[in-house]
Write a protein that holds these residues in place. Structure first.
Motif, mmCIF file in Angstrom:
data_model
loop_
_atom_site.group_PDB
_atom_site.id
_atom_site.type_symbol
_atom_site.label_atom_id
_atom_site.label_comp_id
_atom_site.label_asym_id
_atom_site.label_seq_id
_atom_site.Cartn_x
_atom_site.Cartn_y
_atom_site.Cartn_z
ATOM 1 N N LEU A 316 -4.389 8.927 -8.499
ATOM 2 C CA LEU A 316 -4.997 7.789 -9.188
ATOM 3 C C LEU A 316 -4.500 7.787 -10.614
ATOM 4 O O LEU A 316 -4.688 8.760 -11.352
ATOM 5 N N ARG A 317 -3.876 6.688 -10.988
ATOM 6 C CA ARG A 317 -3.292 6.611 -12.335
ATOM 7 C C ARG A 317 -4.111 5.681 -13.221
ATOM 8 O O ARG A 317 -5.091 5.082 -12.794
ATOM 9 N N PHE A 331 -1.482 10.552 0.265
ATOM 10 C CA PHE A 331 -0.247 9.915 -0.219
ATOM 11 C C PHE A 331 -0.442 8.443 -0.555
ATOM 12 O O PHE A 331 0.398 7.591 -0.263
ATOM 13 N N VAL A 332 -1.549 8.160 -1.187
ATOM 14 C CA VAL A 332 -1.787 6.812 -1.707
ATOM 15 C C VAL A 332 -1.789 6.911 -3.221
ATOM 16 O O VAL A 332 -2.402 7.809 -3.795
ATOM 17 N N GLU A 333 -1.040 5.997 -3.874
ATOM 18 C CA GLU A 333 -0.996 5.954 -5.328
ATOM 19 C C GLU A 333 -1.648 4.641 -5.777
ATOM 20 O O GLU A 333 -1.310 3.576 -5.257
ATOM 21 N N VAL A 334 -2.571 4.737 -6.724
ATOM 22 C CA VAL A 334 -3.248 3.532 -7.222
ATOM 23 C C VAL A 334 -3.085 3.487 -8.732
ATOM 24 O O VAL A 334 -3.397 4.458 -9.424
ATOM 25 N N LYS A 335 -2.560 2.382 -9.245
ATOM 26 C CA LYS A 335 -2.395 2.217 -10.693
ATOM 27 C C LYS A 335 -2.886 0.849 -11.126
ATOM 28 O O LYS A 335 -2.514 -0.153 -10.509
ATOM 29 N N ALA A 349 0.386 4.568 0.654
ATOM 30 C CA ALA A 349 0.482 3.217 0.092
ATOM 31 C C ALA A 349 0.671 3.282 -1.421
ATOM 32 O O ALA A 349 0.368 4.298 -2.054
ATOM 33 N N TYR A 350 1.213 2.196 -1.981
ATOM 34 C CA TYR A 350 1.260 2.048 -3.439
ATOM 35 C C TYR A 350 0.533 0.762 -3.820
ATOM 36 O O TYR A 350 0.943 -0.339 -3.417
ATOM 37 N N LEU A 351 -0.527 0.900 -4.592
ATOM 38 C CA LEU A 351 -1.283 -0.267 -5.064
ATOM 39 C C LEU A 351 -1.160 -0.294 -6.585
ATOM 40 O O LEU A 351 -1.796 0.499 -7.276
ATOM 41 N N GLY A 352 -0.314 -1.188 -7.098
ATOM 42 C CA GLY A 352 -0.094 -1.252 -8.546
ATOM 43 C C GLY A 352 -0.372 -2.637 -9.067
ATOM 44 O O GLY A 352 0.065 -3.625 -8.478
ATOM 45 N N ASP A 353 -1.107 -2.741 -10.181
ATOM 46 C CA ASP A 353 -1.379 -4.012 -10.857
ATOM 47 C C ASP A 353 -2.040 -5.023 -9.926
ATOM 48 O O ASP A 353 -1.594 -6.160 -9.808
ATOM 49 N N GLY A 354 -3.091 -4.614 -9.277
ATOM 50 C CA GLY A 354 -3.718 -5.525 -8.331
ATOM 51 C C GLY A 354 -5.221 -5.502 -8.342
ATOM 52 O O GLY A 354 -5.862 -4.868 -9.176
ATOM 53 N N LYS A 355 -5.755 -6.249 -7.378
ATOM 54 C CA LYS A 355 -7.195 -6.261 -7.163
ATOM 55 C C LYS A 355 -7.400 -6.350 -5.660
ATOM 56 O O LYS A 355 -6.764 -7.171 -4.990
ATOM 57 N N VAL A 356 -8.265 -5.493 -5.154
ATOM 58 C CA VAL A 356 -8.534 -5.479 -3.723
ATOM 59 C C VAL A 356 -10.008 -5.790 -3.547
ATOM 60 O O VAL A 356 -10.863 -5.063 -4.052
ATOM 61 N N GLY A 357 -10.303 -6.876 -2.851
ATOM 62 C CA GLY A 357 -11.696 -7.295 -2.691
ATOM 63 C C GLY A 357 -12.493 -6.351 -1.803
ATOM 64 O O GLY A 357 -11.927 -5.510 -1.089
ATOM 65 N N ALA A 358 -13.804 -6.536 -1.813
ATOM 66 C CA ALA A 358 -14.699 -5.651 -1.080
ATOM 67 C C ALA A 358 -14.315 -5.577 0.397
ATOM 68 O O ALA A 358 -13.953 -6.583 1.008
ATOM 69 N N ARG A 359 -14.405 -4.369 0.951
ATOM 70 C CA ARG A 359 -14.208 -4.080 2.375
ATOM 71 C C ARG A 359 -12.794 -4.374 2.880
ATOM 72 O O ARG A 359 -12.536 -4.320 4.090
ATOM 73 N N SER A 360 -11.893 -4.729 2.026
ATOM 74 C CA SER A 360 -10.537 -4.989 2.519
ATOM 75 C C SER A 360 -9.892 -3.692 2.956
ATOM 76 O O SER A 360 -10.184 -2.624 2.422
ATOM 77 N N THR A 366 1.682 0.272 3.107
ATOM 78 C CA THR A 366 1.646 -0.986 2.343
ATOM 79 C C THR A 366 2.117 -0.738 0.909
ATOM 80 O O THR A 366 1.735 0.242 0.284
ATOM 81 N N ILE A 367 2.943 -1.654 0.435
ATOM 82 C CA ILE A 367 3.415 -1.547 -0.947
ATOM 83 C C ILE A 367 3.081 -2.839 -1.698
ATOM 84 O O ILE A 367 3.391 -3.932 -1.222
ATOM 85 N N PHE A 368 2.458 -2.704 -2.874
ATOM 86 C CA PHE A 368 2.353 -3.844 -3.789
ATOM 87 C C PHE A 368 3.662 -3.858 -4.585
ATOM 88 O O PHE A 368 3.870 -2.986 -5.424
#
Ligand code: UD1
Ligand code: MG
Length: 450
Positions: A316-317, A331-335, A349-360, A366-368
């Protein structure tokens, strides 16, 4: 009575063998000079003066940021600790109150130790010095006391007799004195000693000659651990880590193997959080109660709300902001991404510069795709979105509530609510193709082997 802190930081720190000025090195993720400034804040010092040299532009910049021009005293050239404090006199002009002298290379000094030194002044002392029983007194100044525990003088190791060297009660360097007496006495200090320096420590004997009372206040050696080398920097880090681990366990955090978990100065962790081995908390992490952090996670600049589960092997970044009951797996990275309550990214997965709604739910792989080589763009997912495995979400992109992304898609356009989006080659079926292929190839191979 008002309080001021004079923090000495003009030394070069040669033994660090570093391009970085000594007091800018970090302990527990915070620069040593900031530890001292923070201590002065906690002591409610109205004035904080940093005494710096002229050898470090970086330190000057940090000093400007923290205390501004009005809080900086420059010592050029350094001629001893007494001279260093004297350099702060003009900056402290008009100040009447108690002054504590601190060293910027002593990051772990607790508030309570310095409070005890101030208290000694309030109880009739004129000069109070923090002393400790040294394991190896070596080069420390020795505190020479009489049988009533009154401090008579401080003798520097280089100037001490063998009898004085046998004393193991040593000077930490921390001293509290009222400003008037401090600067009067400093004016009388000479450099007639082994080092040819103006010693701050000389004000004890000079004060007594004038009928002032000096006292030594005991603290632990750990409290005043000074950093002069990388080895001592690592020692200070160890002391910080073990103090922090203990404090967190006492406040209700479970750690399977505390020695393998590393914290920063500002790590905040709620009750009933459990932390498995080998987890690193960089600066700026706060974790609410009941979170489970599994082995081998690396976290910095992030917030985790109650009931979430992180790792093993999660990163978590900065700007990762997790709601309640979120899951971030291996192996999930969140920034710089907000994950609302109950959102999940369980694997790879890589989740960068995003928003993930509830329960998604974010599928494995998956890559952002947030970066085009020049700019960063946002990926915004509504509530209850399902992203199939191995999808590339090319930002800027918005996926509506309850939308569904087929596995293996490359999604470049916004997806409306409740829609299915497929961004991959269409699947073809050719009946019997495989057996015809094998028969043909086997025949060719036989012909060749003949
Ligand atoms: C000093 C004390 C000694 C004490 C020891 C504790 C004196 C004379 N001696 O010795 O009794 O046991 O600390 O660690 O005070 N500094 C300046 N300008 C100078 C010299 C030093 O700003 O001209 C700063 C250094 O950056 C450092 C601190 O003062 O933060 C202490 O200086 P240092 O040279 O390490 O003093 P010691 O010889 O260790
Ligand atoms: Mg020293």
């Amino acid at each position: 009575m008002q309080r001021a802190a004079v923090i000495l930081a003009a030394g070069k720190g040669t033994r660090m063998q570093s391009e970085t000025t000594k007091v800018l090195h970090k302990v527990g993720g915070r620069m040593m000079v900031d530890w001292s400034l923070n201590l002065a804040d906690q002591l409610k010092c109205q004035k904080r003066i940093l005494v710096i040299g002229t050898h470090s532009d970086d330190l000057r910049q940090v000093a400007m940021d923290r205390v501004g021009e009005a809080g900086i005293a420059v010592q050029d050239p350094p001629m001893g600790t007494g001279h260093a404090v004297q350099c702060a006199e003009s900056v402290l002009r008009g100040f009447e109150g108690m002054v504590v002298i601190l060293y910027a290379d002593t990051p772990l000094l607790p508030v309570s130790a310095v409070e005890a030194a101030f208290e000694a002044l309030e109880q009739g002392g004129d000069i109070s010095v923090l002393g400790f029983d040294a394991n190896e007194p070596g080069g420390y100044g020795r505190l020479i006391c009489n049988d009533d525990g009154e401090l008579l003088e401080i003798v520097e190791a280089k100037d001490a007799s063998s009898e004085q060297l046998a004393v193991s009660f040593c000077n930490s360097g921390v001293m509290a004195v009222r400003s008037k007496e401090l600067f009067e006495l400093l004016g009388k200090v000479t450099n007639a000693n082994a080092k040819g320096e103006y010693y701050l420590t000389d004000i004890v004997a000079l004060g007594r000659e004038r009928g002032l009372k000096a006292v030594a206040v005991k603290c632990s050696e750990e409290d005043v651990l000074g950093v002069n080398s990388r080895v001592q920097l690592a020692e200070a880090e160890q002391v910080f880590q073990s103090q922090k681990r203990k404090a967190l366990m006492e406040s209700g955090v479970t750690m399977t193997d505390p020695e393998t978990v590393y914290f920063s100065f500002d790590t905040e962790i709620g009750r009933d959080v459990s932390i498995e081995p080998n987890v690193v908390f960089g600066p700026g992490v706060s974790v609410e109660e009941g979170v489970e952090i599994r082995a081998f996670c690396h976290l910095e600049g992030c917030r985790i709300s109650s009931g979430s589960q992180i790792g093993p092997f999660a990163r978590l970044r900065r700007g990762a902001d997790l709601g309640k009951g979120v899951r971030v797996g291996n192996f999930v990275e969140v920034k710089n991404t907000r994950m609302d309550d109950g959102a999940k990214a369980n694997h790879l997965a890589y989740l960068g510069d995003g928003k993930v709604g509830a329960r998604s739910n974010i599928g494995a792989g998956t890559i952002f795709c947030n970066y085009d080589g020049y700019f960063k763009h946002a990926t915004v997912l509504g509530e209850d979105v399902f992203v199939g495995s191995n999808s590339a979400l090319v930002a800027p992109l918005t996926l509506g509530d309850s939308s569904f992304i087929g596995s293996g898609s490359v999604i470049t356009d916004d997806v409306p609510e409740h829609a299915l989006a497929l961004g991959r080659g269409k699947q073809h079926i050719i009946d019997g193709w495989a057996s015809a292929y094998h028969a043909d190839m086997k025949q060719k191979k036989q012909n060749q082997d003949k």
